[in-house]
Design a protein around this motif. Structure first.
Motif, PDB file in Angstrom:
ATOM      1  N   ALA A  61      -4.090   0.520  -8.738  1.00 53.62           N
ATOM      2  CA  ALA A  61      -3.377  -0.752  -9.535  1.00 53.62           C
ATOM      3  C   ALA A  61      -2.551  -1.084  -8.836  1.00 53.62           C
ATOM      4  CB  ALA A  61      -3.462  -0.309 -10.962  1.00 53.62           C
ATOM      5  N   ILE A  62      -2.103  -0.022  -7.716  1.00 57.98           N
ATOM      6  CA  ILE A  62      -0.844  -0.161  -6.685  1.00 57.98           C
ATOM      7  C   ILE A  62      -1.147  -1.075  -5.930  1.00 57.98           C
ATOM      8  CG2 ILE A  62       0.816   0.466  -5.373  1.00 57.98           C
ATOM      9  CD1 ILE A  62       1.361   3.227  -7.491  1.00 57.98           C
ATOM     10  N   LYS A  63      -2.346  -1.110  -5.582  1.00 59.79           N
ATOM     11  CA  LYS A  63      -2.735  -1.586  -4.208  1.00 59.79           C
ATOM     12  C   LYS A  63      -3.283  -2.719  -4.530  1.00 59.79           C
ATOM     13  CE  LYS A  63      -6.279  -1.599  -0.375  1.00 59.79           C
ATOM     14  NZ  LYS A  63      -7.220  -1.582  -0.170  1.00 59.79           N
ATOM     15  N   GLU A  64      -3.802  -3.181  -5.490  1.00 59.20           N
ATOM     16  CA  GLU A  64      -4.180  -4.588  -6.629  1.00 59.20           C
ATOM     17  C   GLU A  64      -3.012  -5.026  -6.573  1.00 59.20           C
ATOM     18  OE1 GLU A  64      -4.218  -5.863  -9.604  1.00 59.20           O
ATOM     19  OE2 GLU A  64      -5.415  -7.305  -9.204  1.00 59.20           O
ATOM     20  N   GLY A  65      -2.142  -4.599  -6.877  1.00 59.51           N
ATOM     21  CA  GLY A  65      -1.361  -4.769  -7.800  1.00 59.51           C
ATOM     22  C   GLY A  65       0.056  -5.998  -6.919  1.00 59.51           C
ATOM     23  N   TRP A  66       0.428  -5.154  -5.403  1.00 63.41           N
ATOM     24  CA  TRP A  66       1.038  -6.207  -4.553  1.00 63.41           C
ATOM     25  C   TRP A  66      -0.026  -6.781  -3.977  1.00 63.41           C
ATOM     26  CZ3 TRP A  66       5.165  -5.547  -5.368  1.00 63.41           C
ATOM     27  CH2 TRP A  66       6.348  -4.678  -5.100  1.00 63.41           C
ATOM     28  N   GLU A  67      -1.201  -6.468  -3.674  1.00 66.09           N
ATOM     29  CA  GLU A  67      -2.011  -7.680  -2.867  1.00 66.09           C
ATOM     30  C   GLU A  67      -2.082  -9.115  -3.629  1.00 66.09           C
ATOM     31  OE1 GLU A  67      -5.960  -5.577  -2.479  1.00 66.09           O
ATOM     32  OE2 GLU A  67      -5.505  -4.745  -1.186  1.00 66.09           O
ATOM     33  N   ARG A  68      -2.003  -9.146  -4.640  1.00 63.76           N
ATOM     34  CA  ARG A  68      -1.468 -10.134  -5.858  1.00 63.76           C
ATOM     35  C   ARG A  68      -0.836 -11.017  -5.216  1.00 63.76           C
ATOM     36  NH1 ARG A  68      -1.838  -9.926 -11.009  1.00 63.76           N
ATOM     37  NH2 ARG A  68      -1.307  -7.720 -10.977  1.00 63.76           N
ATOM     38  N   PHE A  69       0.821  -9.905  -5.362  1.00 66.41           N
ATOM     39  CA  PHE A  69       2.362 -10.627  -5.390  1.00 66.41           C
ATOM     40  C   PHE A  69       1.965 -11.289  -3.877  1.00 66.41           C
ATOM     41  CE2 PHE A  69       6.109  -9.523  -3.027  1.00 66.41           C
ATOM     42  CZ  PHE A  69       6.549  -9.865  -4.441  1.00 66.41           C
ATOM     43  N   ARG A  70       1.248 -11.072  -2.674  1.00 65.40           N
ATOM     44  CA  ARG A  70       2.112 -10.854  -1.792  1.00 65.40           C
ATOM     45  C   ARG A  70       0.813 -12.291  -1.569  1.00 65.40           C
ATOM     46  NH1 ARG A  70       1.747  -5.708  -0.056  1.00 65.40           N
ATOM     47  NH2 ARG A  70      -0.709  -5.077   0.198  1.00 65.40           N
TER      48      ARG A  70
END
Length: 105
Positions: A61-70
């Motif tokens: 979820a961390i990885k996916e969340g930051w990908e969405r944010f970027r």
């Protein structure tokens, strides 16, 4: 549950500007994306250093969340307009040891 400790450092003299960008622009984007910010601190002896913790259900979820944010269009506009208030960004993933069920003592 996993916690992420984030450390942001601004260039000299831009600590207040970084806080304004965080409060006015970035935290609302986090809310929209469903990110959970647990707490936020400014280092007492050097206001260029900002620290906050986030709560995530998993490392994925961390990885996916930051990908969405970027990739977020609003973030990309904020980033372009922020005037270099972010000099350094660090992230640390934290897990509570199984023997500690709570931080309350």
């Amino acid at each position: 549950m996993i916690h992420e400790l984030r450390h942001y450092m601004s260039p000299v003299g831009k600590g207040d500007a970084m806080l304004k960008v965080m409060v006015d622009d970035i935290l609302p984007i986090f809310d929209r994306l469903g990110f959970r910010v647990v707490d936020y601190w400014i280092q007492d002896d050097d206001p260029r250093h900002h620290w906050y913790t986030m709560e995530w259900p998993s490392a994925a979820a961390i990885k996916e969340g930051w990908e969405r944010f970027r990739a977020d269009a609003e973030w990309l506009k904020v980033k372009a307009a922020s005037g270099g208030v972010f000099e350094k960004v660090e992230s640390f993933t934290l897990r509570r040891p199984p023997s500690l069920k709570s931080t309350k003592r």
